[in-house]
Motif scaffolding. Structure first.
Motif, PDB file in Angstrom:
ATOM      1  N   TYR A  81      44.798  47.824  46.459  1.00 35.19           N
ATOM      2  CA  TYR A  81      45.468  46.871  45.588  1.00 35.19           C
ATOM      3  C   TYR A  81      44.620  46.583  44.345  1.00 35.19           C
ATOM      4  O   TYR A  81      44.262  45.441  44.067  1.00 35.19           O
ATOM      5  CB  TYR A  81      45.746  45.574  46.346  1.00 35.19           C
ATOM      6  CG  TYR A  81      46.731  45.721  47.474  1.00 35.19           C
ATOM      7  CD1 TYR A  81      47.684  46.731  47.467  1.00 35.19           C
ATOM      8  CD2 TYR A  81      46.713  44.836  48.549  1.00 35.19           C
ATOM      9  CE1 TYR A  81      48.600  46.854  48.513  1.00 35.19           C
ATOM     10  CE2 TYR A  81      47.627  44.953  49.589  1.00 35.19           C
ATOM     11  CZ  TYR A  81      48.557  45.967  49.563  1.00 35.19           C
ATOM     12  OH  TYR A  81      49.459  46.086  50.607  1.00 35.19           O
ATOM     13  N   LEU A  82      44.302  47.621  43.594  1.00 34.17           N
ATOM     14  CA  LEU A  82      43.506  47.453  42.385  1.00 34.17           C
ATOM     15  C   LEU A  82      44.356  47.528  41.130  1.00 34.17           C
ATOM     16  O   LEU A  82      44.107  46.822  40.160  1.00 34.17           O
ATOM     17  CB  LEU A  82      42.398  48.516  42.337  1.00 34.17           C
ATOM     18  CG  LEU A  82      41.419  48.515  43.515  1.00 34.17           C
ATOM     19  CD1 LEU A  82      40.407  49.625  43.359  1.00 34.17           C
ATOM     20  CD2 LEU A  82      40.728  47.158  43.628  1.00 34.17           C
ATOM     21  N   ILE A 263      43.910  40.744  40.812  1.00 38.96           N
ATOM     22  CA  ILE A 263      43.544  39.799  39.752  1.00 38.96           C
ATOM     23  C   ILE A 263      42.242  39.073  40.087  1.00 38.96           C
ATOM     24  O   ILE A 263      41.296  39.061  39.304  1.00 38.96           O
ATOM     25  CB  ILE A 263      44.685  38.793  39.524  1.00 38.96           C
ATOM     26  CG1 ILE A 263      45.940  39.533  39.039  1.00 38.96           C
ATOM     27  CG2 ILE A 263      44.270  37.736  38.490  1.00 38.96           C
ATOM     28  CD1 ILE A 263      47.158  38.650  38.876  1.00 38.96           C
ATOM     29  N   GLY A 264      42.176  38.511  41.291  1.00 42.28           N
ATOM     30  CA  GLY A 264      41.009  37.719  41.656  1.00 42.28           C
ATOM     31  C   GLY A 264      39.739  38.529  41.807  1.00 42.28           C
ATOM     32  O   GLY A 264      38.671  38.148  41.318  1.00 42.28           O
ATOM     33  N   HIS A 265      39.841  39.677  42.480  1.00 36.69           N
ATOM     34  CA  HIS A 265      38.631  40.485  42.737  1.00 36.69           C
ATOM     35  C   HIS A 265      38.427  41.552  41.672  1.00 36.69           C
ATOM     36  O   HIS A 265      37.391  41.613  41.021  1.00 36.69           O
ATOM     37  CB  HIS A 265      38.727  41.139  44.114  1.00 36.69           C
ATOM     38  CG  HIS A 265      37.608  42.090  44.390  1.00 36.69           C
ATOM     39  ND1 HIS A 265      36.315  41.671  44.614  1.00 36.69           N
ATOM     40  CD2 HIS A 265      37.578  43.448  44.458  1.00 36.69           C
ATOM     41  CE1 HIS A 265      35.542  42.728  44.812  1.00 36.69           C
ATOM     42  NE2 HIS A 265      36.284  43.813  44.719  1.00 36.69           N
ATOM     43  N   GLY A 269      36.839  39.569  38.757  1.00 38.91           N
ATOM     44  CA  GLY A 269      35.509  39.848  39.294  1.00 38.91           C
ATOM     45  C   GLY A 269      34.667  40.685  38.365  1.00 38.91           C
ATOM     46  O   GLY A 269      33.431  40.589  38.361  1.00 38.91           O
ATOM     47  N   LYS A 270      35.308  41.516  37.549  1.00 37.41           N
ATOM     48  CA  LYS A 270      34.577  42.362  36.601  1.00 37.41           C
ATOM     49  C   LYS A 270      33.982  41.565  35.447  1.00 37.41           C
ATOM     50  O   LYS A 270      33.049  42.017  34.780  1.00 37.41           O
ATOM     51  CB  LYS A 270      35.501  43.447  36.045  1.00 37.41           C
ATOM     52  CG  LYS A 270      35.879  44.534  37.035  1.00 37.41           C
ATOM     53  CD  LYS A 270      36.789  45.554  36.372  1.00 37.41           C
ATOM     54  CE  LYS A 270      37.019  46.784  37.248  1.00 37.41           C
ATOM     55  NZ  LYS A 270      37.806  46.497  38.443  1.00 37.41           N
ATOM     56  N   VAL A 271      34.543  40.383  35.190  1.00 39.36           N
ATOM     57  CA  VAL A 271      34.108  39.604  34.035  1.00 39.36           C
ATOM     58  C   VAL A 271      32.680  39.093  34.215  1.00 39.36           C
ATOM     59  O   VAL A 271      31.853  39.176  33.298  1.00 39.36           O
ATOM     60  CB  VAL A 271      35.074  38.420  33.793  1.00 39.36           C
ATOM     61  CG1 VAL A 271      34.550  37.527  32.682  1.00 39.36           C
ATOM     62  CG2 VAL A 271      36.462  38.938  33.456  1.00 39.36           C
TER      63      VAL A 271
END
Length: 555
Positions: A81-82, A263-265, A269-271
């Protein structure tokens, strides 16, 4: 101050036939498609699946076809789920159309990327027609076709070439609206369809590029009146109608997990943190730019002063609004991958083309640096093949030397040939060097491609036609794609128990895990024999790997 978009008023000392091509949109499109195919096809069919992302996308698509579930996205039993489903549907369509279905080799999964990259070149030409004129659009598209990064993405079964095509399509319509050109309802709706397609391929990244450009123009002009030409009242509903069915369905099927992960991970998460070892400080993209946008990147040195001087011209302003906000955002995000800034490259190419058409040209030092760089690259390609495979490719050397000769010809005559002809010599030379590297050299580097050789070893040593396979510590997705969906990725104790159960089974054991594997097998009262050893590079971990193929010894 008016700026040239159709070429500077200069007299060429030798006949220049490129004007006949750039004067016709049909001829320009044909030439660009042919050059794009020449740029992207070498190595396309021969290079095995690349770890890790390409193999994951291809394997998840294969499982969709195996199960008939085209809604959920999984790699083996793990939800993937990416990103949304768009690229998986496109790869599955390619497999169905070609008749391979779930047996499709990796090149079939790459077809959407190939078509996306070709479309990106063509759409760069179309988008830039509105911004820099026909000759400038041709030059910009040439530089896109020859860019190193787009060439790589065209050969990978991933999202980014297709995302680029959708982004350029949307930006081409946005540019026409901003520059006051009349838009038909169909063209305006193309903007919203492109946004929806981009959303289904890679989520809100296309909105980041389009949205940041629009906001930058708003801040610059203090007006968004031009945006009405895009028919937003109708377009937003079309956009939602195209994306909501799958997003609602996956929310129900996954119990909301898709949005939590995507969205969350994955996105947020990349930010703040570098995911999967890809955390780099600001400046990373600027440093890589000189390689990823080669050979055109060198032209930015002479184009930049002209661009700054003419920054208030609408065409230049639009391109700067396209580039700067997106680039800054990605430089600030901690997780960095080279392809994140790829959607800004068409605008950079357009500004380079404008500067060239207004008389900005490489000086002797930069021009011959381009040739010297090509010579060094050719030497590096030849050396890499010799070091990795212990051989040389006469064909690759011959093609590369011919490319260097073309580059040198263009550089020597750059003051007397048209900007389009000079750009064409640079692009053709670069395409030939890249073709030699990826089409003639890379496929011969067998040591780099461990998973296909392991799959061949499994086929040679299997006690039956369809063996069950476990792999201890070598967990690259390409192995699952090459050997089969039911391949078990485990550790030495798992492999020992699996093999000890008997039947048509093989165990793939890395050298570092062999002692633990054999010890665990002995505890179970069984022994195994080494049928074959395969040595090579583990590209997923950037290191050497030695893997033994084990089968149960008859008691």
């Amino acid at each position: 101050m008016a700026i040239q978009t159709a070429g500077p008023e200069i007299s060429y000392r030798i006949p220049d036939r490129m004007d006949r091509i750039t004067a016709s949109r049909a001829r320009s499109a044909i030439v660009l498609v042919v050059l794009a195919l020449l740029a992207f096809l070498p190595g396309f069919f021969q290079i095995p699946p690349i770890d890790r992302d390409e193999a994951r996308y291809a394997q998840a698509t294969r499982q969709m076809m195996e199960t008939g579930n085209y809604l959920d996205i999984r790699f083996q039993e793990t939800p993937r789920y990416l990103q949304p489903v768009g690229i998986y549907w496109l790869q599955a369509a390619a497999a169905k159309i070609t008749g391979f279905d779930a047996r499709a080799p990796i090149w079939v999964h790459r077809l959407p990327s190939l078509l996306g990259a070709i479309a990106a070149v063509g759409l760069t030409y179309w988008a830039m027609l509105a911004i820099v004129g026909s000759t400038g659009a041709f030059i910009a598209a040439l530089f896109m076709a020859s860019s190193v990064l787009l060439g790589m993405e065209a050969r990978l079964a991933k999202t980014d070439a297709v995302l680029l095509a959708t982004t350029i399509g949307a930006m081409g319509v946005l540019a026409r609206a901003y520059l006051g050109q009349a838009l038909s309802s169909a063209t305006a709706m193309m903007f919203w369809v492109a946004l929806a397609a981009g959303m289904l391929v890679k989520g809100p990244l296309i909105l980041l590029v389009v949205g940041s450009t629009t906001l930058a123009l708003l801040a610059w002009d203090r007006s968004l009146a031009w945006f009405k030409a895009l028919r937003p009242k109708l377009g937003i509903w079309l956009f939602l109608a195209l994306i909501l069915p799958w997003f609602v369905a996956i929310a129900i099927v996954s119990g909301g997990e898709f949005f939590i992960t995507a969205i969350g991970h994955s996105m947020l998460g990349k930010v703040a943190a570098g995911q999967q070892g890809h955390g780099f400080p600001p400046g990373y993209y600027l440093l890589l730019f000189w390689l990823t946008f080669a050979p055109a990147a060198l032209f930015t040195i002479v184009a930049a002063p002209w661009v700054w001087k003419n920054r208030n011209e609408p065409a230049v302003r639009f391109c700067l609004a396209w580039i700067i906000p997106t680039w800054i955002i990605f430089e600030l995000i901690v997780t960095k991958l080279p392809h994140y800034v790829l959607p800004t490259y068409p605008a950079i190419a357009g500004l380079i083309a404008l500067a060239m058409l207004n008389g900005r040209q490489l000086g002797p030092l930069l021009a011959w640096t381009l040739v010297a760089g090509a010579v060094l690259l050719v030497a590096a390609i030849a050396a890499a093949l010799y070091v990795v495979a212990g051989t040389v490719s006469i064909a690759a050397i011959a093609v590369s030397l011919a490319a260097v000769a073309i580059l040198a010809w263009g550089v020597q005559r750059r003051q007397s040939i048209s900007p389009a002809t000079f750009a064409a010599t640079i692009a053709i030379g670069a395409i030939m060097v890249q073709g030699a590297a990826l089409g003639l050299v890379a496929p011969k580097m067998d040591n780099l491609w461990l998973s296909p050789r392991l799959a061949a070893a499994v086929a040679r040593n299997a006690p039956c036609g369809t063996p069950q396979v476990v792999s201890a510590d070598y967990h690259q997705p390409s192995l699952v794609f090459m050997v089969g969906t039911n391949t078990i990725l485990g550790f030495p104790p798992d492999a020992a128990k699996f093999l000890a159960s008997g039947g048509c089974r093989l165990a793939l054991i890395t050298e570092r895990s062999e002692q633990a594997f054999l010890a665990e097998l002995a505890k179970l009262g069984r022994t195994a024999e080494l049928a074959e050893r395969v040595n090579g590079m583990n590209l997923g971990k950037f290191g050497r790997e030695s893997v033994g193929v084990y089968r149960l010894r008859a008691s």
